[in-house]
Design a protein around this motif. Structure first.
Motif, PDB file in Angstrom:
ATOM      1  N   HIS A 110       0.824  -1.210   0.000  1.00  0.00           N
ATOM      2  CA  HIS A 110       0.000   0.000   0.000  1.00  0.00           C
ATOM      3  C   HIS A 110       0.859   1.262   0.000  1.00  0.00           C
ATOM      4  CE1 HIS A 110      -3.831   2.031   1.894  1.00  0.00           C
ATOM      5  NE2 HIS A 110      -3.365   2.681   0.853  1.00  0.00           N
ATOM      6  N   MET A 177      -7.487   1.331  -8.559  1.00  0.00           N
ATOM      7  CA  MET A 177      -6.056   1.404  -8.295  1.00  0.00           C
ATOM      8  C   MET A 177      -5.312   1.387  -9.622  1.00  0.00           C
ATOM      9  SD  MET A 177      -4.850  -2.413  -7.054  1.00  0.00           S
ATOM     10  CE  MET A 177      -3.124  -2.185  -7.536  1.00  0.00           C
ATOM     11  N   ASP A 221       0.691   6.635  -1.502  1.00  0.00           N
ATOM     12  CA  ASP A 221      -0.159   5.473  -1.744  1.00  0.00           C
ATOM     13  C   ASP A 221       0.297   4.839  -3.052  1.00  0.00           C
ATOM     14  OD1 ASP A 221      -2.164   3.662  -2.448  1.00  0.00           O
ATOM     15  OD2 ASP A 221      -3.796   4.956  -1.771  1.00  0.00           O
ATOM     16  N   ASN A 222       0.895   3.676  -2.946  1.00  0.00           N
ATOM     17  CA  ASN A 222       1.454   2.982  -4.101  1.00  0.00           C
ATOM     18  C   ASN A 222       0.387   2.450  -5.047  1.00  0.00           C
ATOM     19  OD1 ASN A 222       3.707   1.661  -5.543  1.00  0.00           O
ATOM     20  ND2 ASN A 222       2.867  -0.239  -4.701  1.00  0.00           N
ATOM     21  N   THR A 223      -0.866   2.502  -4.637  1.00  0.00           N
ATOM     22  CA  THR A 223      -1.960   2.106  -5.521  1.00  0.00           C
ATOM     23  C   THR A 223      -2.614   3.321  -6.185  1.00  0.00           C
ATOM     24  OG1 THR A 223      -3.686   2.133  -3.790  1.00  0.00           O
ATOM     25  CG2 THR A 223      -2.417   0.102  -4.059  1.00  0.00           C
ATOM     26  N   GLU A 244       2.395  -1.939   4.759  1.00  0.00           N
ATOM     27  CA  GLU A 244       0.945  -1.865   4.936  1.00  0.00           C
ATOM     28  C   GLU A 244       0.665  -1.048   6.186  1.00  0.00           C
ATOM     29  OE1 GLU A 244      -1.137  -3.060   2.696  1.00  0.00           O
ATOM     30  OE2 GLU A 244       0.567  -3.814   1.544  1.00  0.00           O
ATOM     31  N   SER A 250      -5.792   3.467   8.478  1.00  0.00           N
ATOM     32  CA  SER A 250      -6.132   2.654   7.304  1.00  0.00           C
ATOM     33  C   SER A 250      -6.941   3.415   6.254  1.00  0.00           C
ATOM     34  CB  SER A 250      -6.928   1.419   7.746  1.00  0.00           C
ATOM     35  OG  SER A 250      -8.039   1.795   8.544  1.00  0.00           O
ATOM     36  N   GLU A 252      -8.298   4.012   2.645  1.00  0.00           N
ATOM     37  CA  GLU A 252      -8.569   3.010   1.622  1.00  0.00           C
ATOM     38  C   GLU A 252      -7.510   3.060   0.535  1.00  0.00           C
ATOM     39  OE1 GLU A 252     -12.825   2.281   0.452  1.00  0.00           O
ATOM     40  OE2 GLU A 252     -13.048   4.262   1.378  1.00  0.00           O
ATOM     41  N   ARG A 253      -7.280   1.906  -0.071  1.00  0.00           N
ATOM     42  CA  ARG A 253      -6.392   1.858  -1.220  1.00  0.00           C
ATOM     43  C   ARG A 253      -7.017   2.591  -2.396  1.00  0.00           C
ATOM     44  NH1 ARG A 253      -2.660  -2.574  -2.043  1.00  0.00           N
ATOM     45  NH2 ARG A 253      -2.070  -3.456  -0.025  1.00  0.00           N
TER      46      ARG A 253
END
Length: 271
Positions: A110, A177, A221-223, A244, A250, A252-253
């Motif tokens: 993530h 994503m 955010d890698n997504t 992560e 948390s 969201e992605r």
């Protein structure tokens, strides 16, 4: 943007300041969470050595076991390989085309965290591209390309044990994503190739530069965000961590994209 070179980038000297999160104070993790939830990107200053970066990374995320990481979970990035070494350009002084980390895995990490220890003597600017901006631009201006590039199994990332997927993948609740690499470790379905060329041009329109000095870095955010690098000269050294988010932190992605019914129709993959 051709097959081997990066696009001209917008030299946005305010990028570090625009996304800056102050790491002082007991609530800095909440502020990082807020930045990642909204923009998918946070920048920081004042992390001057490996131990400080390790504390920051571990406090925010469970570190991802990257194959090139050291025992502490961090990866030292510096020029130690030829730019022609398969899959190892990050360890060279060559340019890196925009990509996401670990695109060859079913569930990429993530977060990507990076800090500068030593800048290069010349070049080495980080390139950052907001995947949400690219997706919305593509869906608005090139809807056919959007449909094809968000189709299932239109790209294969990695080697023998790679991942068959798409550049834009639907997630839950209308979120998406992005998964991308543009080097020798990706294969695109034949019908997608003209649309990948269009995607490169769209990416070029949204590419911004960030010239990091010692102690400066970012968390993304890698997504959602793509990153790359211009070639450099000199002893440029960075530390990277993948992970992560810890429980309770948390976002969201991925990212939301507002699409018309027509734009929601995805293309077809390999048959």
């Amino acid at each position: 943007m051709d097959e081997t070179t990066l696009p001209p980038a917008v030299d946005d000297g305010s990028l570090l300041i625009r996304y800056l999160v102050d790491l002082h104070g007991s609530d800095f993790q909440r502020r990082l969470w807020s930045a990642l939830s909204g923009d998918g990107l946070a920048t920081f200053t004042g992390i001057l050595d490996r131990s400080a970066f390790a504390r920051l990374a571990r406090g925010l995320a469970a570190l991802y076991p990257h194959p090139d990481a050291d025992p502490d979970g961090l990866t030292l990035l510096h020029a130690r390989e030829s730019g022609e070494t398969l899959g190892k350009r990050g360890f060279s002084d060559a340019e890196l085309l925009p990509h996401t980390e670990r695109s060859c895995t079913t569930v990429p990490p993530h977060l990507l965290m990076l800090v500068c220890l030593t800048p290069g003597l010349h070049g080495g600017e980080t390139l950052l591209i907001d995947g949400r901006s690219v997706a919305e631009d593509l869906a608005r201006t090139e809807p056919e390309s959007w449909r094809v590039l968000s189709g299932p199994r239109t790209a294969y990332f990695g080697g023998a044990a790679g991942h068959a997927g798409s550049i834009f993948e639907p997630l839950s609740s209308g979120r998406w994503m992005i998964r991308l690499r543009l080097d020798e470790l990706v294969r695109f379905a034949p019908q997608t190739l003209p649309h990948v060329a269009i995607l490169r041009k769209v990416i070029g329109r949204h590419t911004k530069t960030l010239l990091l000095e010692p102690g400066q870095g970012f968390i993304l955010d890698n997504t959602r965000w793509l990153h790359g690098r211009r070639s450099f000269q000199g002893p440029r050294t960075m530390l990277r961590a993948l992970g992560e988010l810890r429980e309770g932190l948390s976002p969201e992605r991925g990212f939301p994209v507002l699409l018309t019914d027509l734009e929601r129709t995805t293309g077809k993959g390999w048959t």
